[in-house]
Structures are given as C-alpha cells and as structure tokens.
Design a protein around this motif. Structure first.
Motif, mmCIF file in Angstrom:
data_model
loop_
_atom_site.group_PDB
_atom_site.id
_atom_site.type_symbol
_atom_site.label_atom_id
_atom_site.label_comp_id
_atom_site.label_asym_id
_atom_site.label_seq_id
_atom_site.Cartn_x
_atom_site.Cartn_y
_atom_site.Cartn_z
ATOM 1 N N PHE A 147 1.110 -1.407 -0.183
ATOM 2 C CA PHE A 147 -0.024 0.252 -0.027
ATOM 3 C C PHE A 147 1.349 1.385 0.156
ATOM 4 C CE2 PHE A 147 -2.496 3.697 2.203
ATOM 5 C CZ PHE A 147 -3.942 3.327 1.765
ATOM 6 N N ARG A 148 2.283 1.205 1.072
ATOM 7 C CA ARG A 148 2.772 2.624 0.539
ATOM 8 C C ARG A 148 3.165 2.796 -0.747
ATOM 9 N NH1 ARG A 148 7.191 2.883 5.027
ATOM 10 N NH2 ARG A 148 5.181 2.974 6.888
ATOM 11 N N LYS A 149 3.894 1.350 -1.668
ATOM 12 C CA LYS A 149 4.695 2.138 -2.530
ATOM 13 C C LYS A 149 2.956 2.494 -3.722
ATOM 14 C CE LYS A 149 6.297 -1.090 -6.838
ATOM 15 N NZ LYS A 149 6.452 -1.925 -7.252
ATOM 16 N N ILE A 150 1.603 2.123 -3.492
ATOM 17 C CA ILE A 150 0.678 2.612 -3.958
ATOM 18 C C ILE A 150 0.391 4.161 -3.708
ATOM 19 C CG2 ILE A 150 -1.840 2.918 -4.595
ATOM 20 C CD1 ILE A 150 -1.019 -0.353 -3.843
ATOM 21 N N GLN A 157 -4.661 10.140 -3.610
ATOM 22 C CA GLN A 157 -5.572 9.838 -4.769
ATOM 23 C C GLN A 157 -5.960 7.827 -5.177
ATOM 24 O OE1 GLN A 157 -6.111 11.585 -8.501
ATOM 25 N NE2 GLN A 157 -7.977 11.552 -8.698
ATOM 26 N N TYR A 158 -4.638 7.932 -5.137
ATOM 27 C CA TYR A 158 -4.686 6.174 -5.900
ATOM 28 C C TYR A 158 -4.671 5.278 -4.568
ATOM 29 C CZ TYR A 158 -4.467 6.491 -10.651
ATOM 30 O OH TYR A 158 -4.462 6.852 -12.213
ATOM 31 N N VAL A 166 -11.434 -1.806 -2.271
ATOM 32 C CA VAL A 166 -11.196 -3.085 -1.834
ATOM 33 C C VAL A 166 -11.993 -3.481 -0.028
ATOM 34 C CG1 VAL A 166 -9.402 -4.706 0.630
ATOM 35 C CG2 VAL A 166 -8.606 -3.406 -1.920
ATOM 36 N N SER A 167 -12.651 -1.984 -0.024
ATOM 37 C CA SER A 167 -13.673 -2.187 0.927
ATOM 38 C C SER A 167 -15.157 -2.347 0.731
ATOM 39 C CB SER A 167 -13.671 -0.602 2.456
ATOM 40 O OG SER A 167 -12.191 -0.439 2.667
ATOM 41 N N ARG A 168 -15.277 -2.375 -0.752
ATOM 42 C CA ARG A 168 -16.073 -2.233 -1.257
ATOM 43 C C ARG A 168 -16.573 -3.487 -1.455
ATOM 44 N NH1 ARG A 168 -18.118 -2.898 -6.036
ATOM 45 N NH2 ARG A 168 -15.631 -2.667 -6.462
ATOM 46 N N PRO A 221 -3.408 4.851 -15.183
ATOM 47 C CA PRO A 221 -3.199 3.397 -14.536
ATOM 48 C C PRO A 221 -4.326 2.538 -14.426
ATOM 49 C CG PRO A 221 -1.397 4.130 -13.641
ATOM 50 C CD PRO A 221 -2.654 5.615 -14.130
ATOM 51 N N ARG A 222 -4.117 1.049 -14.718
ATOM 52 C CA ARG A 222 -4.552 0.420 -14.048
ATOM 53 C C ARG A 222 -3.898 0.188 -13.010
ATOM 54 N NH1 ARG A 222 -8.909 -2.061 -17.737
ATOM 55 N NH2 ARG A 222 -9.068 -3.690 -16.052
ATOM 56 N N LEU A 223 -5.030 -0.519 -10.951
ATOM 57 C CA LEU A 223 -3.973 -0.248 -10.668
ATOM 58 C C LEU A 223 -4.705 -2.205 -9.900
ATOM 59 C CD1 LEU A 223 -3.640 0.845 -7.906
ATOM 60 C CD2 LEU A 223 -5.411 1.350 -7.091
ATOM 61 N N LYS A 224 -3.880 -2.479 -9.794
ATOM 62 C CA LYS A 224 -3.466 -3.944 -9.129
ATOM 63 C C LYS A 224 -3.278 -4.226 -7.701
ATOM 64 C CE LYS A 224 -4.033 -8.999 -10.357
ATOM 65 N NZ LYS A 224 -5.426 -9.350 -11.272
ATOM 66 N N VAL A 225 -4.325 -4.582 -7.000
ATOM 67 C CA VAL A 225 -4.259 -4.970 -5.479
ATOM 68 C C VAL A 225 -4.573 -6.176 -5.180
ATOM 69 C CG1 VAL A 225 -5.500 -3.910 -3.068
ATOM 70 C CG2 VAL A 225 -4.877 -2.574 -5.225
ATOM 71 N N THR A 226 -3.647 -6.533 -3.969
ATOM 72 C CA THR A 226 -3.435 -8.015 -3.672
ATOM 73 C C THR A 226 -3.539 -7.714 -1.701
ATOM 74 O OG1 THR A 226 -1.444 -8.252 -3.664
ATOM 75 C CG2 THR A 226 -2.449 -9.147 -5.216
#
Length: 281
Positions: A147-150, A157-158, A166-168, A221-226
């Motif tokens: 998350f810090r990298k994001i 904003q991202y 992620v909450s949703r 950009p598209r944001l890939k989150v895990t």
C-alpha cells in the motif's frame, strides 16, 4: 461512497430562536392591534352614542369587546398552530443531526465501514456471546499489499481508491452476520461468528481471490491490488493467559504477518499450540 455532512446543532438552535422571536412578535402585534381596537373604537362609539340611552351604549361596548376577543382568539390559534409546526420541524432537524452524529461516531468517513472503536465494542460483545453460549468466533485480519508503494508512486488519490474499492469488495462478499471494520490505515478486521478457523480461512481465501481478480480502474493506469490475511479463532487460543480479545487479535495479526513474509497475496491460519508432556524416565 456516501459522504456524511457535518451537523451544526448551533445553527439549528439559532434558526429555532429566530422563529420563536418572529412568532412572538406577530403575536404581540396582534394583541396590540386588538387593544388599539378597543381604545380606538370605544371612544367614537361612546361619542356617537351620546344621544342614545344607556342600554344602547352598553350593547355597543359588548359588541366591540366580543369582536376584540374573537380577534385575539383567532391570532392565538394561528400562533399555537405555527409553534407546533416549528416544534415538529425542529424535532426532525435535531433527529437528522443526531443520526449523522451517531453514524460518524461508528463509521469510517472514507470507506463507510465501521471504525476501530465500533470494532472493539462488537468484539467484546461477540466474545462474551461466544463464551456464554459455548460457540466459536473467528477473526480475519486483512492488509493491503504494498500500500505504501501505491501512495508513493501513484499518489494519495490512488491510495484512497484502493481503500474504498477493497472495502467495497470485502463488504459485498461476507455474510450479513459478519462484522467488518477498518482497523487502521490499510488494515481491515472481520469478525466471523460461529465459524472455526478452517472455515473462516476458506472465507478469507474467497475474499483474497475476489480482490485479486478485480482490477481497480480510473482515469490513468490500471491499479492491481492484492491482500494478505491472517485468521484465528477462540479455540486456537484457549488455555492462553491474559485477555481473550487481545490474544485473538494478536494471533490473527501474527498469521497475517506470516502471510506477508511468505510472499503476500495469501491466507495463513493460526494454529493452536499443543503442549506435549514429556514421558517420565
């Protein structure tokens, strides 16, 4: 995500005070008009009635007095109706302000999930219920990977987008009886009543997969989150000295940190440590 407006009780009370002053002013004006009606019309009646007998003058005064009383009674009815209306309006405004205050006191303003304070209140209630009825309770601790990298590379904003999305996704893929909260920063906590650690781990794996397959998109950009998740339950921490609630949270967090150390984007379940008695020689 729904944004909550900040209530302003002072403005509500100020509006009410102004309304009361206006109503009282109108009422006093009505009374003064009635009194002036008595003073202003009684003298002409007496003067014009000088050639009549006493009974005629008395009848004129009674008619004048009845008209004034009717005038004041009508104004009083209007004032009472207006006051009731304004009181009901103020009650609705205060209730709306109270509802907003209650919601903001238990909800996280960014994600709309329950906040940390509400989570601890529900944790205490659920632990007490599980102990009383001899049922199990599981806790899933979730952390957004990198998350810090994001935040550093793409901007706050991202980072906010990652938190809200992620909450949703998490809230949409749990049972109605489960309690989800934003624990702090990029961490989330989910209470799973009546499930053991293995079934809760399966639920956590479902959540991990849902987040992984959903790319977060906006302009740019598209944001890939895990996410990484740790799971613990009451049975896995029993026979542990100290407060049960603290041990449950610590066990789930330890499992979550282990998931991160294993490469992130995975689920780790806390296992109960069974003490074995050494055989006597």
């Amino acid at each position: 995500m729904k944004k909550l407006s900040t209530p302003r009780p002072f403005r509500i009370w100020l509006l009410f005070a102004i309304q009361v002053v206006m109503v009282m002013t109108v009422f006093l004006c009505g009374v003064c008009a009635g009194l002036s009606l008595i003073d202003g019309r009684s003298e002409p009646i007496l003067m014009s009635a000088a050639i009549f007998d006493i009974s005629t003058i008395k009848s004129a005064m009674d008619a004048n007095r009845t008209m004034v009383f009717s005038f004041v009674a009508a104004w009083t009815s209007v004032i009472v109706a207006t006051f009731i209306f304004l009181t009901q309006r103020l009650t609705r405004q205060l209730k709306a302000a109270t509802d907003v205050l209650v919601e903001t006191s238990v909800n996280d303003p960014l994600t709309g999930l329950a906040n940390r304070r509400y989570f601890f209140e529900r944790l205490e209630q659920e632990v007490d219920r599980a102990v009383r009825y001899k049922t199990n309770l599981s806790l899933i601790m979730i952390d957004i990977d990198n998350f810090r990298k994001i935040n550093d590379e793409l901007g706050a904003q991202y980072g906010d987008l990652a938190l809200t999305e992620v909450s949703r996704l998490l809230a949409a893929n749990i049972r109605t009886s489960d309690i989800i909260a934003r624990y702090g920063g990029e961490e989330f906590a989910i209470l799973i009543p009546a499930l053991d650690v293995n079934k809760a781990a399966m639920a956590a794996e479902k959540l991990r997969n849902v987040v992984e397959v959903n790319d977060l998109t906006m302009e740019g950009p598209r944001l890939k989150v895990t996410i990484s998740a740790g799971v613990a339950d009451l049975e896995s921490i029993e026979n542990t000295d100290g407060p049960v609630r603290e041990h449950l949270i610590r066990s789930a967090e330890d499992a979550m940190y282990k998931a991160k150390s294993l490469g992130r984007n995975c689920v780790v379940a806390h296992k109960r440590i069974v003490e074995k008695q050494l055989p006597l020689l």
